[in-house]
Design an enzyme around this catalytic site. Sequence first.
Site, PDB file in Angstrom:
ATOM      1  N   ASP A 182      -6.952  -8.369  -1.507  1.00  0.00           N
ATOM      2  CA  ASP A 182      -5.817  -9.261  -1.661  1.00  0.00           C
ATOM      3  C   ASP A 182      -4.553  -8.420  -1.443  1.00  0.00           C
ATOM      4  OD1 ASP A 182      -4.250 -11.502  -2.463  1.00  0.00           O
ATOM      5  OD2 ASP A 182      -4.125 -10.669  -4.480  1.00  0.00           O
ATOM      6  N   ASP A 184      -0.736  -9.586  -2.496  1.00  0.00           N
ATOM      7  CA  ASP A 184       0.270  -9.710  -3.548  1.00  0.00           C
ATOM      8  C   ASP A 184      -0.300  -9.310  -4.898  1.00  0.00           C
ATOM      9  OD1 ASP A 184       2.721 -11.366  -2.280  1.00  0.00           O
ATOM     10  OD2 ASP A 184       0.822 -12.006  -1.393  1.00  0.00           O
ATOM     11  N   GLU A 191       5.092 -10.355  -5.814  1.00  0.00           N
ATOM     12  CA  GLU A 191       4.698 -11.479  -4.975  1.00  0.00           C
ATOM     13  C   GLU A 191       5.736 -11.710  -3.878  1.00  0.00           C
ATOM     14  OE1 GLU A 191       1.899 -13.492  -5.439  1.00  0.00           O
ATOM     15  OE2 GLU A 191       1.203 -12.235  -7.107  1.00  0.00           O
ATOM     16  N   ARG A 227       5.742 -24.660  -3.112  1.00  0.00           N
ATOM     17  CA  ARG A 227       6.605 -23.477  -3.185  1.00  0.00           C
ATOM     18  C   ARG A 227       7.225 -23.148  -1.832  1.00  0.00           C
ATOM     19  NH1 ARG A 227       2.776 -19.120  -5.310  1.00  0.00           N
ATOM     20  NH2 ARG A 227       1.166 -20.618  -4.667  1.00  0.00           N
ATOM     21  N   SER A 270      -5.217 -12.729   2.402  1.00  0.00           N
ATOM     22  CA  SER A 270      -4.109 -13.064   1.503  1.00  0.00           C
ATOM     23  C   SER A 270      -3.750 -14.535   1.551  1.00  0.00           C
ATOM     24  CB  SER A 270      -2.881 -12.221   1.890  1.00  0.00           C
ATOM     25  OG  SER A 270      -1.752 -12.618   1.152  1.00  0.00           O
ATOM     26  N   GLY A 271      -3.408 -15.058   0.382  1.00  0.00           N
ATOM     27  CA  GLY A 271      -2.826 -16.389   0.315  1.00  0.00           C
ATOM     28  C   GLY A 271      -1.342 -16.353   0.621  1.00  0.00           C
ATOM     29  N   ASP A 338      -6.661 -10.124  -7.763  1.00  0.00           N
ATOM     30  CA  ASP A 338      -6.139 -10.292  -9.121  1.00  0.00           C
ATOM     31  C   ASP A 338      -6.001 -11.726  -9.579  1.00  0.00           C
ATOM     32  OD1 ASP A 338      -2.732 -10.903  -9.206  1.00  0.00           O
ATOM     33  OD2 ASP A 338      -3.793 -10.663  -7.312  1.00  0.00           O
ATOM     34  N   ASN A 341      -7.443 -17.450  -7.004  1.00  0.00           N
ATOM     35  CA  ASN A 341      -7.872 -17.736  -5.638  1.00  0.00           C
ATOM     36  C   ASN A 341      -8.697 -16.601  -5.023  1.00  0.00           C
ATOM     37  OD1 ASN A 341      -5.538 -16.110  -5.533  1.00  0.00           O
ATOM     38  ND2 ASN A 341      -5.061 -16.802  -3.456  1.00  0.00           N
TER      39      ASN A 341
END
Length: 405
Positions: A182, A184, A191, A227, A270-271, A338, A341
């Site tokens: 991941d 962030d 983030e 967001r 990554s999201g 972390d 997701n």
Amino acid sequence: MTDQMPETLLLTISGKDRPGVTSAMFRTLTYAGVEVLDIEQIVLRRRLILGILVTAPRDWKKLRDAVEATATELGMSVEVDRGTGDNKVRREGRSHVTVIGAPLKASAMAAVAGRIADSGANIDRIERMARYPVTAIDLHVSGADPDRLRAMLSLEAAVQGVDVAVQSASLLRRAMRLIVMDVDSTLIQGEVIELLAAHSGHRTEVAAVTERTMRGELDFEESLRARVELLAGIPASALDEVYDALVLAPGARTLVRILRRLGYRFALVSGGFSQITDRLANDLGIHYARANELEIVDGVLTGRIVGDVLDRAGKADALRYFAGEVGVPVESVVAIGDGANDLDMLEIAGLGIAYNAKGLVQQAADTTMNVPYLDAIMYLLGISREEIEALDLAHGVVTPAPPVG
């Protein structure tokens, strides 16, 4: 041929370490014509403990006297134990149990060792992987199912405030592996979406929603789209400013640098946003990256995502895809994340690590790591701090020494 076990001698030599101890002992053994069956040697604070298992000659007392005389000349002490047979074959259920603490207290080691004993397992060997910036100890354990042992020790680790990883002692641990991370709050501190939201005056609002999403309280896709809408109107140049302000997790460069030299492959899943993750991958030498793409029209963020959102299930799919590209099974993948997701990819990976993760993720993951050093993950792979520093030095690099805080 006979089924009778041969007589053997176990020699245990101890004392202040000095050059020539091992060679002197074997010169003495040479005269007796014995066969070497096993050797173990450790040095702790310049004190040597050397164990040698050999076949017993007919006149074993003569050899005992010769070994004792050699030890006396070296200023060492020796014990000679006569018995039969070789070491017992290790029982089934072999595992590596890695314990990491900063500091690592005796009470924590006592608790971990106690749970291993409670499981019916035995600790066959212990070695230190690191002393700085954390203490990492690797225990070779046999006689317990790794999954059962992992469940027991994860509970004890939480009580003791240490990190414990349990891995089956298979050849996969030594093979080339794929690291999927991941971004962030894992590869980087903070983030990206919150840093971008600061340019539109919505940082506090976005941060609150991000926190709830990472705890698993909100649907990731709905949350992300909401967001991202708050980013509408931000100039695309803000992405450059955000990228320049990013701070990598301590040890991130060391992790990638060392494991790349050893043939590992890396992927970012990554999201967050490809406009950031692609640059990170390029700068760090990471092989693959997949993330969401922010829509930009006429140099301005529109507040929309291009295409489908990379969510929890999408991260797991990406892990499988990259494993296929590298040509390794998912059992050879190390996944690090972390947030909620990340749970699916942590579950399917051979080693899933909840890195300074939210409570929900720590409870669900098999392995947690709560020290703030990303390169400590290498200790779980059987790579010691000394080996890391030696490999760096061979390439003209001084391994960064992060402050302990």
